[in-house]
Enzyme design. Structure first.
Site, mmCIF file in Angstrom:
data_model
loop_
_atom_site.group_PDB
_atom_site.id
_atom_site.type_symbol
_atom_site.label_atom_id
_atom_site.label_comp_id
_atom_site.label_asym_id
_atom_site.label_seq_id
_atom_site.Cartn_x
_atom_site.Cartn_y
_atom_site.Cartn_z
ATOM 1 C CB THR A 172 -10.922 -1.711 -35.969
ATOM 2 O OG1 THR A 172 -10.530 -2.474 -35.303
ATOM 3 C CG2 THR A 172 -9.908 -0.692 -36.486
ATOM 4 C CG PHE A 174 -11.479 1.279 -40.428
ATOM 5 C CD1 PHE A 174 -10.129 0.848 -41.329
ATOM 6 C CD2 PHE A 174 -12.152 0.457 -39.982
ATOM 7 C CE1 PHE A 174 -9.915 -0.613 -41.072
ATOM 8 C CE2 PHE A 174 -11.887 -0.878 -39.721
ATOM 9 C CZ PHE A 174 -10.797 -1.358 -40.302
#
Length: 280
Positions: A172, A174
């Site tokens: 992921t 960010f």
């Protein structure tokens, strides 16, 4: 006074892990929603916000691109978290005891092989860290959570199995947001990234022409995504990321050409490219 960095989710979420990794000197502040995360920075309750924007398996995070342009915040850094999923249970439990495992809807399919092998039923929870907290509160050896090792530490759970995901590349990305932009060129092994949003003028081939300036000036565009504005099918905004700093001559010329074919351009941030984006 220790500064705080806000994230969406409960303590032990992967966003919390991102805060720990990227800003270990800051106190992480859990927020219920992305909007509350942004508001925490705008109100001064936190200095920074950690917001997930995309996942290598599931694509972009819903609502984030809609929120970013109107947040009043600016991107100052990016961070990547490898999503390692672990089977967590109360102390004393064994894998053979576990009958059900709770986690977020998007994590369960990633562990289908492990769950099937051990005859464990996957159950949906709104948040993987919440699942860990509730498993700890219930104290049932037959119930487990699929979450981070950080969640195990926070809620006093045992890690019965580590890295149970079926694929080993789930990551992921960010964005770290602040009230003020940091537009100066900062040292970075992999150069700078410039993120911006724009809307094209209502003329034929406007998007094609707008993008031409990046090609002719040798600017590498790493991301271009579109989304509707205010729910209108006729109003489209684009979110883009390019390699380079706005003061680089090539990017400066490309942005000038882009401005001719757009109704507005808003630079959301200029920040060093993270090493992780170059790791396969």
């Amino acid at each position: 006074m220790t500064q705080r960095i806000a994230f969406q989710g409960e303590p032990g979420a992967y966003s919390h892990e991102a805060c720990r990794n990227a800003r270990p000197d800051m106190e992480a502040l859990a927020c219920a929603t992305f909007e509350e995360t942004i508001d925490a920075v705008k109100s001064g309750a936190a200095a920074l916000a950690m917001l997930p924007v995309e996942n290598s398996t599931y694509g972009r995070v819903a609502d984030i691109h809609r929120l970013l342009p109107n947040s009043g915040l600016r991107i100052i850094d990016e961070a990547f978290v490898r999503v390692h999923i672990n089977l967590l249970a109360v102390p004393g439990a064994k894998i053979s005891d576990v009958k059900e495992a709770y986690s977020h809807l998007v994590l369960l399919p990633q562990c289908a092989g492990f769950l099937g092998e051990h005859d464990i039923r996957g159950r949906v929870s709104p948040d993987n860290a919440r699942a860990a907290r509730e498993v700890a509160e219930q104290g049932d050896i037959h119930t487990a959570a699929l979450a981070s090792e950080l969640a195990a530490d926070i809620y006093g759970l045992d890690v019965l199995a580590r890295h149970v995901e079926d694929h080993d590349n789930n990551t992921t990305r960010f964005l770290i947001m602040a009230p003020e932009a940091q537009l100066q060129r900062r040292a970075g092994e992999f150069g700078m990234i410039t993120s911006f949003v724009f809307q094209v003028r209502n003329i034929p081939a406007a998007l094609y022409k707008a993008m031409g300036g990046f090609a002719t000036n040798g600017v590498n565009m790493t991301k271009l995504e579109s989304y509707m504005v205010d729910g209108r099918f006729t109003a489209t905004q684009f979110y883009a990321e390019v390699e380079g700093h706005p003061e680089d001559r090539g990017l400066e010329l490309a942005l000038e050409e882009l401005a001719y074919f757009t109704t507005n351009i808003d630079i959301l941030g200029v920040y060093p490219a993270a090493k992780s984006r170059h790791i396969d």
